[in-house]
Design an enzyme around this catalytic site. Structure first.
Site, PDB file in Angstrom:
ATOM      1  N   TYR A  39       7.324  -4.677  -0.607  1.00 45.91           N
ATOM      2  CA  TYR A  39       7.350  -4.338   0.682  1.00 45.91           C
ATOM      3  C   TYR A  39       8.231  -3.062   0.811  1.00 45.91           C
ATOM      4  O   TYR A  39       8.207  -2.113   2.013  1.00 45.91           O
ATOM      5  CB  TYR A  39       7.639  -5.474   1.577  1.00 45.91           C
ATOM      6  CG  TYR A  39       9.367  -5.581   1.600  1.00 45.91           C
ATOM      7  CD1 TYR A  39      10.045  -4.939   2.691  1.00 45.91           C
ATOM      8  CD2 TYR A  39       9.884  -6.517   0.690  1.00 45.91           C
ATOM      9  CE1 TYR A  39      11.462  -5.289   2.974  1.00 45.91           C
ATOM     10  CE2 TYR A  39      11.286  -6.771   0.549  1.00 45.91           C
ATOM     11  CZ  TYR A  39      12.054  -6.018   1.751  1.00 45.91           C
ATOM     12  OH  TYR A  39      13.495  -6.254   1.774  1.00 45.91           O
ATOM     13  N   ASP A  89       5.870 -10.953   1.881  1.00 41.59           N
ATOM     14  CA  ASP A  89       6.337  -9.559   1.592  1.00 41.59           C
ATOM     15  C   ASP A  89       5.385  -8.912   0.926  1.00 41.59           C
ATOM     16  O   ASP A  89       5.097  -7.426   0.998  1.00 41.59           O
ATOM     17  CB  ASP A  89       7.784  -9.593   0.871  1.00 41.59           C
ATOM     18  CG  ASP A  89       8.860 -10.052   1.766  1.00 41.59           C
ATOM     19  OD1 ASP A  89       8.447 -10.380   2.885  1.00 41.59           O
ATOM     20  OD2 ASP A  89       9.887 -10.481   1.117  1.00 41.59           O
ATOM     21  N   HIS A 133       7.139 -18.467   4.368  1.00 44.10           N
ATOM     22  CA  HIS A 133       7.620 -17.023   4.192  1.00 44.10           C
ATOM     23  C   HIS A 133       7.245 -16.688   2.668  1.00 44.10           C
ATOM     24  O   HIS A 133       6.686 -15.647   2.217  1.00 44.10           O
ATOM     25  CB  HIS A 133       9.068 -16.914   4.369  1.00 44.10           C
ATOM     26  CG  HIS A 133       9.558 -15.564   4.132  1.00 44.10           C
ATOM     27  ND1 HIS A 133       9.013 -14.434   4.571  1.00 44.10           N
ATOM     28  CD2 HIS A 133      10.539 -14.927   3.279  1.00 44.10           C
ATOM     29  CE1 HIS A 133       9.600 -13.271   4.380  1.00 44.10           C
ATOM     30  NE2 HIS A 133      10.732 -13.405   3.563  1.00 44.10           N
ATOM     31  N   LYS A 134       7.555 -17.635   1.739  1.00 38.96           N
ATOM     32  CA  LYS A 134       7.094 -17.470   0.508  1.00 38.96           C
ATOM     33  C   LYS A 134       6.943 -18.851  -0.317  1.00 38.96           C
ATOM     34  O   LYS A 134       7.665 -19.780   0.353  1.00 38.96           O
ATOM     35  CB  LYS A 134       8.116 -16.628  -0.461  1.00 38.96           C
ATOM     36  CG  LYS A 134       8.773 -15.553  -0.109  1.00 38.96           C
ATOM     37  CD  LYS A 134       9.560 -14.760  -0.783  1.00 38.96           C
ATOM     38  CE  LYS A 134      10.180 -13.309  -0.349  1.00 38.96           C
ATOM     39  NZ  LYS A 134      11.287 -12.864  -1.223  1.00 38.96           N
ATOM     40  N   TYR A 137      10.236 -20.561  -0.656  1.00 43.54           N
ATOM     41  CA  TYR A 137      10.666 -21.110   0.673  1.00 43.54           C
ATOM     42  C   TYR A 137       9.955 -21.908   1.337  1.00 43.54           C
ATOM     43  O   TYR A 137       9.446 -21.529   2.386  1.00 43.54           O
ATOM     44  CB  TYR A 137      11.189 -19.773   1.283  1.00 43.54           C
ATOM     45  CG  TYR A 137      12.090 -18.794   0.726  1.00 43.54           C
ATOM     46  CD1 TYR A 137      13.324 -19.114   0.163  1.00 43.54           C
ATOM     47  CD2 TYR A 137      11.640 -17.603   0.760  1.00 43.54           C
ATOM     48  CE1 TYR A 137      14.216 -18.328  -0.273  1.00 43.54           C
ATOM     49  CE2 TYR A 137      12.544 -16.475  -0.055  1.00 43.54           C
ATOM     50  CZ  TYR A 137      13.815 -16.911  -0.311  1.00 43.54           C
ATOM     51  OH  TYR A 137      14.715 -16.122  -1.073  1.00 43.54           O
ATOM     52  N   ASP A 144      11.271 -11.899   9.315  1.00 40.98           N
ATOM     53  CA  ASP A 144      10.780 -10.688   8.377  1.00 40.98           C
ATOM     54  C   ASP A 144       9.158 -10.855   8.075  1.00 40.98           C
ATOM     55  O   ASP A 144       8.490  -9.981   8.026  1.00 40.98           O
ATOM     56  CB  ASP A 144      11.300 -10.634   7.114  1.00 40.98           C
ATOM     57  CG  ASP A 144      12.921 -11.141   7.171  1.00 40.98           C
ATOM     58  OD1 ASP A 144      13.350 -11.814   7.994  1.00 40.98           O
ATOM     59  OD2 ASP A 144      13.739 -10.521   6.286  1.00 40.98           O
ATOM     60  N   ARG A 214      18.419  -6.505  11.450  1.00 41.85           N
ATOM     61  CA  ARG A 214      17.015  -6.225  10.668  1.00 41.85           C
ATOM     62  C   ARG A 214      16.004  -7.246  10.841  1.00 41.85           C
ATOM     63  O   ARG A 214      14.641  -6.673  11.088  1.00 41.85           O
ATOM     64  CB  ARG A 214      17.272  -5.810   9.361  1.00 41.85           C
ATOM     65  CG  ARG A 214      16.010  -4.943   8.605  1.00 41.85           C
ATOM     66  CD  ARG A 214      16.267  -4.276   7.379  1.00 41.85           C
ATOM     67  NE  ARG A 214      16.593  -4.928   6.567  1.00 41.85           N
ATOM     68  CZ  ARG A 214      17.601  -4.624   5.264  1.00 41.85           C
ATOM     69  NH1 ARG A 214      18.372  -3.666   5.684  1.00 41.85           N
ATOM     70  NH2 ARG A 214      17.772  -5.322   4.417  1.00 41.85           N
ATOM     71  N   SER A 215      16.161  -8.465  10.734  1.00 46.05           N
ATOM     72  CA  SER A 215      14.943  -9.375  11.065  1.00 46.05           C
ATOM     73  C   SER A 215      14.744  -9.293  12.449  1.00 46.05           C
ATOM     74  O   SER A 215      13.313  -9.410  12.720  1.00 46.05           O
ATOM     75  CB  SER A 215      15.635 -10.711  10.625  1.00 46.05           C
ATOM     76  OG  SER A 215      16.440 -11.279  11.453  1.00 46.05           O
ATOM     77  N   TRP A 218      12.326  -6.319  12.218  1.00 46.21           N
ATOM     78  CA  TRP A 218      11.078  -6.584  11.776  1.00 46.21           C
ATOM     79  C   TRP A 218      10.201  -7.383  12.881  1.00 46.21           C
ATOM     80  O   TRP A 218       9.059  -6.926  12.804  1.00 46.21           O
ATOM     81  CB  TRP A 218      11.063  -7.472  10.435  1.00 46.21           C
ATOM     82  CG  TRP A 218      11.660  -6.805   9.370  1.00 46.21           C
ATOM     83  CD1 TRP A 218      12.306  -7.583   8.628  1.00 46.21           C
ATOM     84  CD2 TRP A 218      11.458  -5.566   8.785  1.00 46.21           C
ATOM     85  NE1 TRP A 218      12.908  -6.626   7.512  1.00 46.21           N
ATOM     86  CE2 TRP A 218      12.402  -5.387   7.350  1.00 46.21           C
ATOM     87  CE3 TRP A 218      10.786  -4.387   9.192  1.00 46.21           C
ATOM     88  CZ2 TRP A 218      12.319  -4.253   6.710  1.00 46.21           C
ATOM     89  CZ3 TRP A 218      10.826  -3.244   8.126  1.00 46.21           C
ATOM     90  CH2 TRP A 218      11.554  -3.207   7.066  1.00 46.21           C
TER      91      TRP A 218
END
Length: 379
Positions: A39, A89, A133-134, A137, A144, A214-215, A218
């Site tokens: 990303y 991502d 998310h992944k 996770y 994000d 930053r999140s 995003w």
């Protein structure tokens, strides 16, 4: 802000980068690894394509096309991409392939888009219906991830799938608004675990402990880009999503520093170790400026705040280091740990502990996007 200086900086970044070793991917450089499909590079290529869109200068398109062509073969197979990681991502770089397919007509880009859409179709979901998310996770939503996946999902639906799943996209945002928004500040927590079992999550709410700049950024870009790619600006879901975006922007203005920037943990201005952070501030500069330009934000105060943010970044962190221009104040990385990484616990101290770097694409990409919007206003 000297446009000529900034454009020379952008040229230098391109000149000193190759598809294997982009100068802006500090994480890979520190690990001694070649760049792959991630990303971070996706952010940078998107910014350069936006500059091409407004300037028409072919050097930007040529660079981006060469960069992506290098890692995608004729079958659309992406070198370094693994669907089995179910990593949101990994979708982010795919957004650029819509643009490159349109501009170059290379069929390999369309085929690669189809492969990334297979991940969208199979992505594991929380009980509320949101993408994990992944895979590492499980049951977790991170702000994000909304940016990484949802604008891609919307654009694919509009261009290639007859908008069949547009309501699913809206509902994933509405779930985040319902679950992750803090009513007292209007800000959103970085992460949520629907199983409420991971160590960093509150056992009652499932939420992480803090707001991370930053999140939040995003998430603002996720909202903005999805709104701009959606097919119908008159439907109730679009209007509801717009109201969520406006509310977030209103909330962030309350925490904007007099410099124009925002703090790493935005609601703790002045607290020990907290600092004005470049990447998140640049993202909000972009979101505010583009939001106003595209008529999603209708009050000029948002544009004024975006200009102030961009100028603030230039004043504080755009500097000459060892005879060359450099952009500082960028948080290298921050996340919420899997069980084996208890350091990443979402605490204030954790967000202060991550490295602060120069010229990483997570800051440079949004800075270029914001510059591109700023330049259009000044013209």
């Amino acid at each position: 802000m000297d446009a000529q200086v900034i454009e020379q900086y952008i040229d230098d970044l391109m000149t000193k980068s190759t598809p294997e070793f982009p100068i802006w991917n500090i994480e890979k450089a520190r690990a001694g690894k070649k760049s792959g499909w991630d990303y971070i590079d996706g952010c940078m290529i998107m910014a350069l394509l936006e500059i091409y869109n407004t300037s028409g200068e072919k050097k930007y398109l040529d660079f981006c096309d060469e960069y992506e062509d290098f890692r995608i073969d004729e079958s659309g197979t992406i070198d370094g991409y693994k669907i089995e990681t179910w990593n949101c991502d990994e979708i982010n770089g795919g957004k650029n392939l819509f643009t490159l397919y349109h501009l170059t007509k290379k069929e390999k880009y369309r085929k690669a888009l189809e492969k990334l859409y297979e991940q969208i179709k199979g992505q594991p979901r929380t009980k509320e219906g949101n993408f994990w998310h992944k895979a590492i996770y499980p049951n977790q939503i991170w702000l994000d991830g909304l940016y990484m996946a949802q604008p891609f999902y919307m654009e694919y639906e509009v261009l290639f799938n007859d908008c069949k799943n547009v309501d699913d996209i809206y509902n994933q945002f509405f779930n985040v608004n319902k679950i992750m928004r803090d009513a007292s500040t209007g800000l959103y927590y970085h992460g949520y675990d629907s199983s409420k079992s991971i160590f960093w999550a509150d056992k009652t709410t499932g939420l992480s402990k803090n707001f991370w700049l930053r999140s939040l950024g995003w998430f603002s870009m996720a909202l903005l880009d999805t709104l701009n790619k959606a097919p119908d600006r008159n439907c109730e879901n679009w209007k509801k999503l717009r109201s969520i975006f406006i509310d977030l922007c209103e909330s962030m203005l309350k925490f904007q520093d007099k410099s124009g920037m925002w703090y790493q943990v935005p609601n703790f201005a002045g607290r020990e170790k907290n600092y004005l952070e470049t990447s998140g501030s640049a993202i909000f500069a972009y979101s505010l400026l583009k939001g106003f330009r595209t008529k999603i934000l209708d009050d000029k105060k948002f544009q004024d705040a975006g200009i102030k943010a961009f100028d603030g970044i230039c004043d504080k962190y755009l500097n000459t280091d060892s005879g060359r221009l450099s952009l500082g104040g960028i948080c290298l990385v921050a996340g919420l740990g899997p069980e084996k990484d208890t350091r990443r616990d979402g605490s204030y101290e954790y967000y202060m502990s991550e490295p602060i770097v120069q010229d990483d694409a997570k800051g440079v990409g949004p800075f270029i996007l914001a510059y591109n919007e700023y330049k259009q206003i000044k013209k």
